[in-house]
Design a protein around this motif. Structure first.
Motif, PDB file in Angstrom:
ATOM      1  N   PRO A  53       0.794  -1.234   0.000  1.00 18.26           N
ATOM      2  CA  PRO A  53       0.000   0.000   0.000  1.00 18.26           C
ATOM      3  C   PRO A  53       0.822   1.277   0.000  1.00 18.26           C
ATOM      4  O   PRO A  53       0.274   2.362  -0.204  1.00 18.26           O
ATOM      5  CB  PRO A  53      -0.809  -0.123   1.296  1.00 18.26           C
ATOM      6  N   THR A  54       2.140   1.184   0.213  1.00 18.25           N
ATOM      7  CA  THR A  54       2.969   2.391   0.300  1.00 18.25           C
ATOM      8  C   THR A  54       4.011   2.478  -0.806  1.00 18.25           C
ATOM      9  O   THR A  54       4.886   3.339  -0.748  1.00 18.25           O
ATOM     10  CB  THR A  54       3.681   2.451   1.658  1.00 18.25           C
ATOM     11  N   ARG A  77       1.305  -7.546   3.989  1.00 19.75           N
ATOM     12  CA  ARG A  77       0.500  -7.861   2.812  1.00 19.75           C
ATOM     13  C   ARG A  77       1.353  -8.481   1.702  1.00 19.75           C
ATOM     14  O   ARG A  77       0.886  -9.339   0.950  1.00 19.75           O
ATOM     15  CB  ARG A  77      -0.201  -6.610   2.292  1.00 19.75           C
ATOM     16  N   LEU A 208       1.830   6.322   4.239  1.00 16.76           N
ATOM     17  CA  LEU A 208       0.475   6.502   3.720  1.00 16.76           C
ATOM     18  C   LEU A 208      -0.044   7.915   3.882  1.00 16.76           C
ATOM     19  O   LEU A 208      -0.958   8.330   3.174  1.00 16.76           O
ATOM     20  CB  LEU A 208      -0.493   5.535   4.427  1.00 16.76           C
TER      21      LEU A 208
END
Length: 262
Positions: A53-54, A77, A208
């Motif tokens: 996600p980053t 993840r 994030l």
């Protein structure tokens, strides 16, 4: 006598001997940064990069992965998404470094040379903490430093409410625009020589929460950083290890994104 005092006398010493040999760092079974095994990585696979996600994981032009542990929020993840065990769980929770580039894994780059001791600081250390837009996860870990288990004062390290008495500015959060000027003012109020530590992935890279017109992408573009400690959040033992590394009382174990044995 208060009940908690009686309880403390009955229990005896609670403070760990760590970082002395044989001491308990209190992080048993704590998940750390995902560990990358390039030999297991498939050339045609980018499942971990897609899951991150980053954008801490990118595919390298020559094959393999480029990893920036300064952007990693330890969400695991990538481990869940990897079909080949190229990304696996680890207990590598202490990732403090003196150089930002030591948080990068780049397949086309020569392994970096071990960093030289830089601070030359040998006295008791006084820290001014500035929350520059943190979610307060890092603050929760910082508070634990003064509990009876870690008892930071025993190591000659103290927090001070005034930057005028501080040697080290410890910053958490991605540096929101609202905190930009107060942060710079705190830094300018510190006596020289002065040092800066980016604590938590937000402070290292923005993670994030950085950018978007409301925050910086971490501390590096705002102030000169002497210690980088990613983690979301870094645990108390990781913070202590990074501080002792700054004081040249512990070695830097991370080079090129890999923890090396002492």
């Amino acid at each position: 006598m208060a009940l908690w005092t009686l309880f403390g006398l009955k229990q005896g010493f609670a403070t760990t001997r760590w970082p002395a040999p044989g001491g308990d760092d209190g992080q048993a079974d704590v998940l750390g940064m995902p560990r990358y095994n390039p030999d297991a990585c498939r050339d045609d696979c980018k499942a971990c990069a897609d899951a991150c996600p980053t954008a801490a994981i990118l595919t390298a032009p020559s094959g393999g992965l480029e990893i920036d542990y300064g952007r990693c929020i330890v969400c695991q993840r990538c481990v869940d998404a990897c079909p080949a065990d190229a990304m696996t769980t680890s207990h590598d929770w202490a990732f403090g470094v003196r150089r930002r580039e030591d948080l990068f894994v780049e397949p086309d780059r020569e392994p970096p040379a071990p960093p030289a001791a830089t601070s030359g600081f040998r006295r008791s250390l006084h820290i001014r903490h500035v929350d520059a837009g943190s979610c307060n996860g890092c603050e929760s870990e910082l508070q634990a430093l003064n509990n009876p288990i870690y008892n930071l004062h025993r190591l000659g390290i103290f927090f001070t409410p005034s930057p005028r008495f501080a040697d080290l500015l410890l910053v958490t959060g991605p540096v929101t625009n609202a905190m930009l000027e107060p942060l710079k003012a705190a830094y300018e109020a510190m006596p020289r020589p002065r040092w800066v530590m980016a604590t938590g992935t937000c402070a290292v890279s923005g993670a994030l929460t950085g950018g978007g017109g409301v925050a910086q992408h971490g501390l590096g573009d705002v102030l000169p950083v002497d210690v980088w400690l990613p983690g979301c959040p870094p645990n108390p033992a990781a913070i202590i290890e990074a501080l002792l590394m700054f004081l040249d009382r512990m070695p830097q174990r991370v080079q090129g994104g890999v923890i090396h044995a002492e």
